[in-house]
Write an enzyme that holds these catalytic residues in place. Structure first.
Site, PDB file in Angstrom:
ATOM      1  N   ASN A   1       7.423  32.184   5.495  1.00  0.00           N
ATOM      2  CA  ASN A   1       8.290  31.032   5.270  1.00  0.00           C
ATOM      3  C   ASN A   1       7.582  29.930   4.490  1.00  0.00           C
ATOM      4  O   ASN A   1       8.197  29.213   3.720  1.00  0.00           O
ATOM      5  CB  ASN A   1       8.758  30.474   6.617  1.00  0.00           C
ATOM      6  CG  ASN A   1       9.578  29.216   6.451  1.00  0.00           C
ATOM      7  OD1 ASN A   1      10.671  29.255   5.888  1.00  0.00           O
ATOM      8  ND2 ASN A   1       9.045  28.086   6.902  1.00  0.00           N
TER       9      ASN A   1
ATOM     10  N   ASP B   1       6.658  35.943  11.102  1.00  0.00           N
ATOM     11  CA  ASP B   1       6.770  34.617  11.692  1.00  0.00           C
ATOM     12  C   ASP B   1       8.051  33.923  11.230  1.00  0.00           C
ATOM     13  O   ASP B   1       8.441  34.035  10.067  1.00  0.00           O
ATOM     14  CB  ASP B   1       5.535  33.809  11.245  1.00  0.00           C
ATOM     15  CG  ASP B   1       5.448  32.451  11.887  1.00  0.00           C
ATOM     16  OD1 ASP B   1       5.432  32.381  13.126  1.00  0.00           O
ATOM     17  OD2 ASP B   1       5.387  31.442  11.147  1.00  0.00           O
TER      18      ASP B   1
ATOM     19  N   GLU C   1      10.093  37.339  14.608  1.00  0.00           N
ATOM     20  CA  GLU C   1      10.272  36.215  15.526  1.00  0.00           C
ATOM     21  C   GLU C   1      11.468  35.397  15.082  1.00  0.00           C
ATOM     22  O   GLU C   1      11.385  34.658  14.114  1.00  0.00           O
ATOM     23  CB  GLU C   1       9.017  35.338  15.534  1.00  0.00           C
ATOM     24  CG  GLU C   1       9.157  34.126  16.443  1.00  0.00           C
ATOM     25  CD  GLU C   1       8.314  32.923  16.014  1.00  0.00           C
ATOM     26  OE1 GLU C   1       7.979  32.118  16.881  1.00  0.00           O
ATOM     27  OE2 GLU C   1       8.014  32.784  14.815  1.00  0.00           O
TER      28      GLU C   1
END
Ligand code: CA
Length: 535
Positions: free
Chosen positions: A146, A241, A277
């Site tokens: 990200n 993530d 996640e």
């Protein structure tokens, strides 16, 4: 004869099955202390799974084992502790970020293609990977896509260019392609941070973590190269993530990006494993299974507000365990029939579970870990949970040094720089290894049971409603020819359970203390907080 599986001597391969006559299975467990918690009539010899079901040990390298005495854990330290990890009974390790980064946690990457010098060298990584594979352990790496660090050369180049532009002039991607790598704009907005010279950049988590522009073809090409680099080295997959932040305001766009990346990874290696996640509610994260990703962390059962903790605290009925499992298995399967659930109980962002239960002598901490490790799929265990470590409040405290010993300083880490003094409640590992009723022995036993029954790993949960109550949970799981009945007593008092026809062999038990389990004339006597696997 009773099966012996020594804590110190037994690697998985060395666990020697004993032929146990049926008659010997019925009486209460006696004699060998470890055997009281281990198999009664079945060899507990976890098989290296052919698929990605199993158990994964989450390692924060910084706080795990320090090989060179600088107080910071490192890759050589992880390699030195592989015998411990293997003996615990997991099938995979997840290394939290190991790439160069200015922070101790390293979730802000400054270079996706090398190793942080605090942790060692690429040669150290290659050695660790080979050692893991030699031990039958898969390795997955943490990948934060990200955002990068502000210290990543991409961001540094874009920043330098934008700050050099005359005011009001539009950036030219031909002059600096990196201006497209991030989301820059000239208007202040929520989630944006001032760069200077009238420019702002998107940074949803923190000013040191600029969000990547995942729509950029150039960024996608970089990400593809990163995946190929590590997969071609032999890494077995990635933990991804912050999926919900890929496109902060658009779940469909985040899902589309994840689908693209999943395709990239599977295109390079079809059996590579991906776990994501998506820290959101169950209905929302279930949607991410549409991407074809193998696993998503099962937040619904995790933490001090999750299903497991609620049941162990007595705030929900024991029956809810099987009912919730059956419901979520149907939900996830409807999105991706090939999904592998990724149950976890705690992780590096959550308070340690030993703090969840007031006045607990360890029984509730154990039972909760048992409930976690009996969930199907690929169960994730955060380092230190197997000894009931403490740590809550600020993030640093949740990432305290592995408590190997309170007498032998070998390998002990100093922990994150801003960590408070974390006071432990239960003894260190070296003492727990001597205790047949320690949390460590309980968790190891649970992992070995998990790895020994394909039906526990892969079967669908079918609640036995007639046997379930506020403090009793009973269900079956089947896989191939194997059918197991699992009974769980969440009360402190013993329970008597009349078992269904055909369930007549007590195959494994998870007990919190010396109180034995007993199967006589079709009635199972299960001590307080006891778990039994019956076939
Ligand atoms: Ca070190």
């Amino acid at each position: 004869m009773l099966l012996l599986l020594g804590c110190r001597s037994g690697s998985r391969a060395e666990a020697v099955p004993s032929a146990v006559p049926e008659a010997a299975a019925a009486p209460a467990v006696t004699a060998e202390p470890l055997s009281q918690m281990l198999a009664l009539s079945k060899a507990l010899t976890p098989q290296a799974p052919a698929d990605n079901c199993g158990a994964t040990y989450e390692i924060f390298v910084y706080s795990f084992f320090d090989s060179d005495g600088d107080g910071i854990g490192d890759l050589q330290g992880v390699e030195q502790q592989l015998p411990y990890i293997e003996d615990l009974g997991v099938s995979q390790i997840w290394l939290m970020p190991i790439f160069p980064s200015p922070t101790y946690h390293k979730y802000d990457t400054a270079d996706y293609l090398s190793i942080d010098p605090q942790y060692g060298t690429m040669a150290d990584f290659d050695s660790l990977l080979a050692a893991c594979h030699g031990a039958g352990l898969r390795v997955i790496l943490d990948l934060a896509l990200n955002h990068t660090s502000t210290e990543h050369p991409w961001f540094q180049a874009a920043r330098e260019y934008l700050l050099s532009l005359p005011e009001g002039e539009q950036p030219d991607p031909a002059a600096c392609p990196y201006v497209d790598y991030y989301n820059f704009q000239t208007q202040a907005a929520g989630g944006y941070v001032s760069l200077g010279n009238g420019w702002y950049y998107e940074a949803r988590f923190w000013s040191g973590m600029p969000d990547l522009n995942l729509s950029s073809a150039a960024v996608q090409a970089e990400i593809e190269a990163v995946a190929a680099f590590w997969l071609n080295k032999g890494v077995d997959g990635f933990r991804l993530d912050a999926l919900t932040s890929y496109y902060t305001d658009s779940r469909p766009d985040s899902i589309a990006f994840l689908a693209w990346f999943t395709g990239v990874v599977k295109g390079i290696r079809p059996n590579a494993y991906l776990v994501g996640e998506a820290w959101t509610d169950q209905a929302a994260y279930a949607d991410y299974y549409q991407t074809g990703i193998d696993s998503l962390f099962d937040f619904r059962f995790a933490g001090d507000e999750g299903v497991i903790c609620s049941i162990v605290r007595g705030n929900r009925s024991a029956a809810a365990y099987a009912q919730e499992l059956a419901a979520e298995e149907a939900l996830y399967g409807s999105r991706n029939p090939g999904y592998i659930n990724a149950p976890f109980y705690t992780n590096h962002d959550m308070a340690r579970s030993a703090g969840y239960y007031a006045y607990d002598d360890g029984s509730k901490t154990k039972l909760a870990l048992g409930l976690h490790l009996l969930m199907p799929g690929n169960a994730f265990l955060y380092y230190g949970e197997e000894i009931g470590m403490r740590g809550s409040g600020k993030d640093e405290n949740k990432r305290a040094p592995m408590y190997w010993s309170d007498t032998d300083p070998t390998g002990l880490c100093q922990g994150p720089p801003a960590m408070d003094s974390v006071k432990m409640k239960f003894p260190p590992l070296d003492k727990q290894r001597q205790d047949p009723y320690s949390i460590y022995t309980y968790v190891k036993t649970a992992l070995h049971i998990r790895g020994s029954f394909p039906a526990i790993l892969r079967g669908a949960t079918v609640p036995l409603d007639d046997l379930c109550s506020d403090t009793l949970c009973a269900f079956t799981r089947s896989y191939g020819a194997e059918e197991v009945f699992i009974c769980i007593n969440t009360a402190p008092e013993p329970a008597q359970i009349p078992l269904p026809e055909g369930a007549d062999r007590l195959s494994a038990v998870l007990l919190v203390n010396e109180q034995p389990a007993l199967l006589t004339d079709g009635v199972l006597t299960l001590p307080g907080y006891g778990v039994a696997v019956v076939e």
